[in-house]
Motif scaffolding. Structure first.
Motif, PDB file in Angstrom:
ATOM      1  N   ILE A  73      -0.597  -6.793   9.352  1.00 49.95           N
ATOM      2  CA  ILE A  73      -0.573  -5.522   8.534  1.00 49.95           C
ATOM      3  C   ILE A  73       0.570  -4.905   9.144  1.00 49.95           C
ATOM      4  O   ILE A  73       0.855  -5.002  10.293  1.00 49.95           O
ATOM      5  N   MET A  74       1.497  -4.512   8.078  1.00 53.66           N
ATOM      6  CA  MET A  74       2.915  -3.913   8.410  1.00 53.66           C
ATOM      7  C   MET A  74       2.571  -2.325   8.271  1.00 53.66           C
ATOM      8  O   MET A  74       2.827  -2.074   7.031  1.00 53.66           O
ATOM      9  N   ASP A  75       2.658  -1.394   9.311  1.00 53.90           N
ATOM     10  CA  ASP A  75       2.290  -0.006   9.101  1.00 53.90           C
ATOM     11  C   ASP A  75       3.914   0.595   8.995  1.00 53.90           C
ATOM     12  O   ASP A  75       4.383   0.787  10.156  1.00 53.90           O
ATOM     13  N   GLU A  76       4.398   0.701   7.914  1.00 50.84           N
ATOM     14  CA  GLU A  76       5.559   1.710   7.774  1.00 50.84           C
ATOM     15  C   GLU A  76       6.914   1.093   8.687  1.00 50.84           C
ATOM     16  O   GLU A  76       7.505   1.590   9.104  1.00 50.84           O
ATOM     17  N   LEU A  97      -7.133   3.466   5.807  1.00 54.50           N
ATOM     18  CA  LEU A  97      -7.713   2.438   5.411  1.00 54.50           C
ATOM     19  C   LEU A  97      -7.547   1.195   6.040  1.00 54.50           C
ATOM     20  O   LEU A  97      -8.339   0.391   6.538  1.00 54.50           O
ATOM     21  N   MET A  98      -6.321   0.984   6.786  1.00 60.97           N
ATOM     22  CA  MET A  98      -6.132   0.248   7.663  1.00 60.97           C
ATOM     23  C   MET A  98      -6.852   0.276   9.076  1.00 60.97           C
ATOM     24  O   MET A  98      -7.137  -0.593   9.543  1.00 60.97           O
ATOM     25  N   LEU A 145      -9.787  -1.448   8.538  1.00 57.92           N
ATOM     26  CA  LEU A 145      -9.715  -2.802   8.446  1.00 57.92           C
ATOM     27  C   LEU A 145      -9.510  -3.390  10.059  1.00 57.92           C
ATOM     28  O   LEU A 145     -10.131  -4.352  10.175  1.00 57.92           O
ATOM     29  N   LEU A 146      -8.756  -2.961  10.763  1.00 57.24           N
ATOM     30  CA  LEU A 146      -8.705  -3.067  12.103  1.00 57.24           C
ATOM     31  C   LEU A 146      -9.709  -2.703  13.035  1.00 57.24           C
ATOM     32  O   LEU A 146      -9.647  -3.042  14.109  1.00 57.24           O
ATOM     33  N   ARG A 147     -10.791  -1.874  12.543  1.00 59.89           N
ATOM     34  CA  ARG A 147     -11.852  -1.436  13.163  1.00 59.89           C
ATOM     35  C   ARG A 147     -11.565  -0.432  14.468  1.00 59.89           C
ATOM     36  O   ARG A 147     -12.297  -0.787  15.307  1.00 59.89           O
ATOM     37  N   PHE A 148     -10.481   0.223  14.202  1.00 59.40           N
ATOM     38  CA  PHE A 148     -10.238   1.420  15.155  1.00 59.40           C
ATOM     39  C   PHE A 148     -11.316   2.304  14.925  1.00 59.40           C
ATOM     40  O   PHE A 148     -11.776   2.723  15.676  1.00 59.40           O
ATOM     41  N   LEU A 182       0.727  -1.058   0.126  1.00 57.20           N
ATOM     42  CA  LEU A 182      -0.140   0.011  -0.145  1.00 57.20           C
ATOM     43  C   LEU A 182       0.751   1.120   0.022  1.00 57.20           C
ATOM     44  O   LEU A 182       1.657   1.500   0.886  1.00 57.20           O
ATOM     45  N   VAL A 183       0.768   1.857  -1.136  1.00 57.04           N
ATOM     46  CA  VAL A 183       1.745   3.072  -1.249  1.00 57.04           C
ATOM     47  C   VAL A 183       0.954   4.438  -1.665  1.00 57.04           C
ATOM     48  O   VAL A 183      -0.032   4.403  -2.122  1.00 57.04           O
ATOM     49  N   GLY A 184       1.623   5.587  -1.246  1.00 55.98           N
ATOM     50  CA  GLY A 184       0.986   6.752  -1.285  1.00 55.98           C
ATOM     51  C   GLY A 184       1.674   7.955  -0.481  1.00 55.98           C
ATOM     52  O   GLY A 184       2.401   7.662   0.506  1.00 55.98           O
TER      53      GLY A 184
END
Length: 675
Positions: A591-594, A471-472, A475-478, A460-462
């Motif tokens: 999920i790996m966030d940065e 978006l994550m 998905l994690l429902r935070f 996931l890039v941007g």
């Protein structure tokens, strides 16, 4: 009333201690009610009772006194067998006791030589008197020694019982408040774990910490006030009026005249105090939050020499807190205990004036020192409830504010904590036309649709602010999608919002950009939430993802202690530990966030190796700034300003020469410059 219900909820299982406290308070108040009556008896019937009328009698008994070869007895002890021969009196004048062979009338006294001059309403009377020697005074007190000793013993026992009952009451109360503090903080921490993420983003961490550590004291204060302000003061009020009506019902009724004034006084005081209490507690929380911010950012402050401005900001908050506290103090001084001291003085003046007026204007009225003392004591006991209001009501108001604040956490909107065993996900994920905003109508995601197959590694890039993390978060429902028109997220064909959050997250893992480590050891951090994992399994996982260097680096291996926030670990080591923690839970979606944004090239290679292990048997989504991490991704999605603008493999996207290709070329150019 709501705060009392909250308090009693935490008292469950400890009502017996409350009952013990109430019984002890009742006993103390009864003893307090008896105390003025006992002192009145000692003063009027014993010490000053020597002035009661005396008569000369023929026969000797236990109440007679032999003086100058004559037997004397007080009229109050006469019986049918006594024959009265003459009357006599003993008069206290200044520091001496004087005997007169006559009944001395009440009035203003003056002594000239051996003549006592008494000025009464009916004229001036003169009596020949003889000053008694010390041993003679003792003789006249002998008939009432047994009564005096009895009352002194009663007064002593009353004091002992009061001390014992107060001790038991204080111990019971303190046991309860300690449990209240423990259970209140526990309830708050349990609630914190279930609070929506938005609550933490809207409020500084230090401010929430202040609520948990400080505002829980509100329940302690309220419980003490419940005992002292309502129960103790109410019983003091009731018993004081019983005593007053027993002694003089007219003055007791007259005292009701003051209550309208006291009511409006207290009402105005409380109204002003509540406003100040809210501001004081809010200022204190902001001060705590600022201190927390400074301590956590101390490295940055020192490096960039930002001390002066930081201290200035702290001083502004500190000054506000000080000013609010001063307003509290000024209010208590002007309308609180100073006014109360005036009221106490007025009560004493009223008692003396009332009984003095009766004595001067009504014949036959007997006013004694004991009566004035006892009545003044009961009237002052009436001041006790008012005294408590003005000395403790500030704490009382602060307690209500603090309880409201901590219960915003305890009773806040919490996530559904239902947890059920569900089959492990296959890992198919669909984002269907997702629209999302943190602030109404300010959308950070605009109709994003993604189709992710089970077992794929997705990049996931941007640019910053493109919507990757949002978006994550969904998905994690935070955060949850606001309504059905804002799209849906499906995992294995199930709408994720149809599943309780804790249940849903059972098979999802995350590795954050800033790894979170807790005080403990490397092993305890990896097995976090999975206590049945052995040390051997932890070492095996670390070795499989290239973390063998960490095991060998420390003499204690995986038992190496980790200090606060993991400051004794490098950024790469923390990331590896965080990745191992995720693998221990064996999630079907990771999920790996940065995860590689703050590590060196060598550690990045280790993370890439780890990814090859991690990707087996699970769906992996990597939010990456370093594109090298996702060169081998099955598919890469590119977001820009909340829109999905591109998708494909690394090679396909480079060939498209779009947003992704620009980001890639920029990174390659930077790398070449650095080299």
């Amino acid at each position: 009333m709501k705060n009392y219900k909250r308090l009693f909820h935490f008292l469950k299982g400890r009502y017996h201690l409350l009952v013990i406290s109430l019984i002890m308070i009742l006993i103390v108040q009864i003893l307090g009610f008896l105390s003025p009556l006992i002192v009145k008896k000692i003063l009027d019937d014993c010490i000053l009772g020597i002035e009661y009328s005396w008569v000369e009698v023929k026969e000797e008994d236990k109440y007679t006194v032999l003086y100058q070869d004559h037997l004397y007895k007080q009229e109050r002890y006469l019986d049918q067998e006594d024959e009265v021969l003459s009357h006599a009196s003993i008069v206290l004048y200044k520091t001496g006791f004087y005997f007169a062979h006559d009944t001395v009338e009440s009035g203003q006294k003056e002594l000239k030589d051996q003549t006592l001059i008494v000025t009464t309403k009916n004229g001036v009377l003169e009596y020949e008197v003889t000053k008694l020697k010390v041993n003679e005074v003792v003789l006249f007190y002998e008939p009432i020694y047994h009564v005096l000793i009895l009352f002194i013993i009663l007064l002593f026992l009353k004091t002992i019982f009061t001390i014992l009952c107060t001790y038991v009451q204080q111990m019971s109360t303190n046991r309860v408040v300690n449990w209240l503090a423990r259970d209140g903080r526990t309830a708050a921490m349990v609630a914190v774990e279930k609070l929506p993420i938005r609550d933490f983003e809207e409020e500084p961490a230090g401010k929430m910490a202040s609520r948990i550590t400080t505002d829980v004291d509100g329940m302690i204060t309220l419980y003490r006030q419940l005992i002292n302000l309502f129960i103790n003061a109410l019983l003091s009020f009731i018993f004081a009026y019983i005593g007053m009506f027993v002694l003089d019902f007219k003055l007791a009724l007259l005292s009701f005249v003051f209550y309208p004034f006291i009511y409006f006084w207290v009402r105005f005081f409380l109204k002003k105090l509540k406003k100040i209490a809210i501001r004081v507690n809010e200022s204190r929380s902001l001060l705590t939050a600022k201190i927390n911010e400074i301590i956590n950012g101390i490295h940055i402050l020192q490096i960039f020499n930002f001390k002066k401005q930081t201290i200035q900001e702290f001083n502004e908050i500190n000054e506000t807190y000080k000013n609010e506290q001063l307003k509290d103090v000024k209010l208590s001084i002007t309308l609180g205990w100073n006014m109360l001291n005036v009221l106490k003085g007025a009560i004493t003046t009223l008692v003396v004036a009332y009984f003095g007026w009766q004595y001067l204007n009504f014949s036959g009225i007997i006013i004694t020192a004991g009566l004035i003392y006892a009545y003044n004591e009961y009237l002052l006991k009436l001041v006790t409830p008012i005294n408590i209001i003005f000395t403790q009501i500030s704490a009382f108001q602060h307690a209500h504010v603090q309880i409201d604040r901590i219960h915003k956490i305890i009773e806040g909107d919490v996530e559904d904590s239902t947890k059920e065993e569900i089959p492990r996900y296959h890992g198919d994920i669909i984002f269907d036309n997702i629209w999302f905003s943190y602030v109404k109508q300010d959308y950070v995601l605009k109709g994003v649709s993604l189709d992710i197959k089970a077992g794929q590694m997705i990049g996931l890039v941007g640019h910053t602010g493109s919507g990757k993390s949002s978006l994550m978060n969904l998905l994690l429902r935070f955060y949850d999608i606001q309504d059905e028109h804002s799209g849906h997220i499906y995992v294995d064909g199930m709408d994720i919002q149809s599943i309780p959050k804790r249940t849903y997250r059972e098979h999802i893992g995350i590795v954050l950009q800033e790894p979170v480590l807790f005080r403990g050891t490397i092993a305890s951090n990896i097995r976090f939430g999975k206590e049945n994992v052995t040390d051997e399994e932890i070492e095996k996982i670390l070795i499989s993802i290239g973390g063998e260097k960490i095991i060998k680096k420390f003499a204690l291996g995986i038992q190496q202690p980790i200090t606060r926030a993991g400051i004794n670990m490098s950024a790469g080591e923390k990331q590896v530990i965080s990745l191992a923690r995720a693998i221990v839970h064996n999630p079907s979606i990771l999920i790996m966030d940065e995860a590689t944004s703050h590590i060196d090239t060598e550690t990045e290679e280790m993370i890439k190796t780890a990814l090859n292990v991690v990707c087996k048997g699970r769906t992996v989504i990597v939010i990456a700034h370093r594109l090298s991490t996702i060169f081998n991704a099955d598919k890469i999605f590119v977001l820009d300003h909340g829109l999905k603008v591109e998708e494909g493999t690394h090679q396909e996207l480079v060939e498209k020469n779009g947003v992704y290709a620009n980001i890639y070329r920029a990174q390659v150019a930077n790398t070449q410059k650095m080299s």
